[in-house]
Design an enzyme around this catalytic site. Structure first.
Site, short mmCIF file in Angstrom:
data_model
loop_
_atom_site.label_atom_id
_atom_site.label_comp_id
_atom_site.label_asym_id
_atom_site.label_seq_id
_atom_site.Cartn_x
_atom_site.Cartn_y
_atom_site.Cartn_z
N GLU A 9 0.83 -1.20 0.00
CA GLU A 9 0.00 0.00 0.00
C GLU A 9 0.86 1.25 0.00
O GLU A 9 0.58 2.22 -0.71
CB GLU A 9 -0.92 0.00 1.22
CG GLU A 9 -1.92 -1.14 1.22
CD GLU A 9 -2.55 -1.30 2.59
OE1 GLU A 9 -3.78 -1.44 2.63
OE2 GLU A 9 -1.84 -1.27 3.59
N ASP A 35 -11.40 -9.42 4.21
CA ASP A 35 -12.03 -10.69 4.59
C ASP A 35 -13.04 -10.40 5.70
O ASP A 35 -13.17 -9.25 6.14
CB ASP A 35 -10.99 -11.71 5.07
CG ASP A 35 -10.14 -11.17 6.20
OD1 ASP A 35 -10.66 -11.08 7.33
OD2 ASP A 35 -8.97 -10.82 5.97
#
Length: 251
Positions: A14, A218
Site C-alpha cells: 500500500e 475478509d
C-alpha cells in the site's frame, strides 16, 4: 515551509502505491523506521509504514508528530469486516476507535483506557468527511477497472463505504469464534485491525487530527480467503493510492 500531512500505510504494498504518486520523495530513517518526505498535489507529505501492532503504531505516530511536525494524519490499510453488510471490497472510514483487547477490569471498566476515563477516541470530523468523499468517489469508478477476473475472484459486488466504529488489538482475528465474540462484545464495531486505535490515542494526546480508511479484505472468520497477497496487490493497494490521490486533490 508548510506543515506536512502524514500518509500512513499498514503494509508495504500500500505504501509503495502511494510513493509511486510522489515525484520527489527522499528517505530518512528514524528509530528504525523509514520515512519518505516529498510532495503530492502541492502538499508537503511524510509517508511511512505504521508497523504491525499497537506499540509499533504508537511509536510511528509519535515520531511523525515530534520529529516531522505533522498536523494531519491519514491512515490507509486493510481490515477484517465485522458489521452486518460490511463485505470484502468495501471500505470503512472510521468515526471512532477502540482497543478491543484493553481490559484493566475490575479496576476499570472493560475497554476503558486507564487514565482517560473513556474507551473510544474520535476521528477528526473535517478530514474524515473529506476521506469519505474521496472513498465514495473511488468506489464509484475504480472497481469496474479492476477486471472481471479480479471481481469474480474476490466476489466484489457494488462495494460500499461504511462509517462508524473501528476496533484494534494485538491479535490477528481470523476465526469465526473470535469474530463472533467481538461482535457480541462490541456490536457497533464495523471492522477489526491492529493499529488505528493506538494512532488515535497518540493523536488525542497531541491534538493532531486523524482520519482512517480501511479496505475490507475478509470477514475475519474461518471463511477468510487465502489469496491475501493477490488481494493486497490487485485491490487494496489500488484502493489506497486512488483514495489518497482523490483526498489530496479536493478543494
Amino acid at each position: 515551509m508548510t506543515t506536512p500531512v502524514a500518509i500512513v500505510s499498514a503494509l508495504h504494498e500500500e505504501l509503495a502505491a502511494v510513493l509511486a504518486l510522489m515525484p520527489d520523495e527522499q528517505q530518512q530513517t528514524i528509530g528504525g523506521r523509514a520515512f519518505w518526505r516529498g510532495h503530492l498535489h502541492g502538499h508537503d507529505v511524510v509517508a511511512v509504514l505504521s508497523g504491525i501492532g499497537k506499540v509499533a503504531a504508537a511509536t510511528t505516530a509519535t515520531a511523525l508528530i515530534e520529529r516531522f511536525g505533522v498536523q494531519r494524519i491519514v491512515f490507509t490499510g486493510v481490515a477484517g469486516g465485522l458489521g452486518d453488510g460490511v463485505n470484502v471490497g468495501d471500505v470503512v472510514v472510521a468515526q471512532r476507535f477502540l482497543q478491543h483487547d484493553m481490559d484493566a477490569s475490575p479496576i476499570f471498566p472493560r475497554h476503558e483506557v486507564p487514565g482517560y476515563g473513556r474507551s473510544t477516541f474520535e476521528a477528526d470530523a473535517v478530514i474524515t468527511a473529506q476521506l469519505v468523499r474521496a472513498s465514495e468517489q473511488v468506489l464509484r469508478a475504480l472497481p469496474s477497472q479492476l477486471g472481471t477476473d479480479v471481481l469474480n475472484a474476490f466476489g466484489l459486488q457494488a462495494p460500499r463505504c461504511h462509517q462508524g466504529l473501528l476496533i484494534s488489538g494485538d491479535r490477528f482475528v481470523s476465526t469465526t469464534a473470535e469474530s463472533l465474540a467481538l461482535r457480541e462484545a462490541l456490536p457497533e464495531a464495523l471492522a477489526v485491525e491492529m493499529e488505528s486505535a493506538a494512532f488515535a490515542q497518540v493523536c488525542h494526546d497531541y491534538g493532531v487530527p486523524l482520519a482512517v480508511v480501511r479496505t475490507i479484505s475478509d470477514r475475519a472468520d474461518d471463511a477468510a480467503h487465502v489469496d491475501f497477497p493477490r488481494f493486497l496487490r490487485e485491490v487494496a493497494s489500488r484502493y489506497s493510492s486512488a483514495i489518497i490521490d482523490a483526498f489530496l486533490t479536493q478543494r
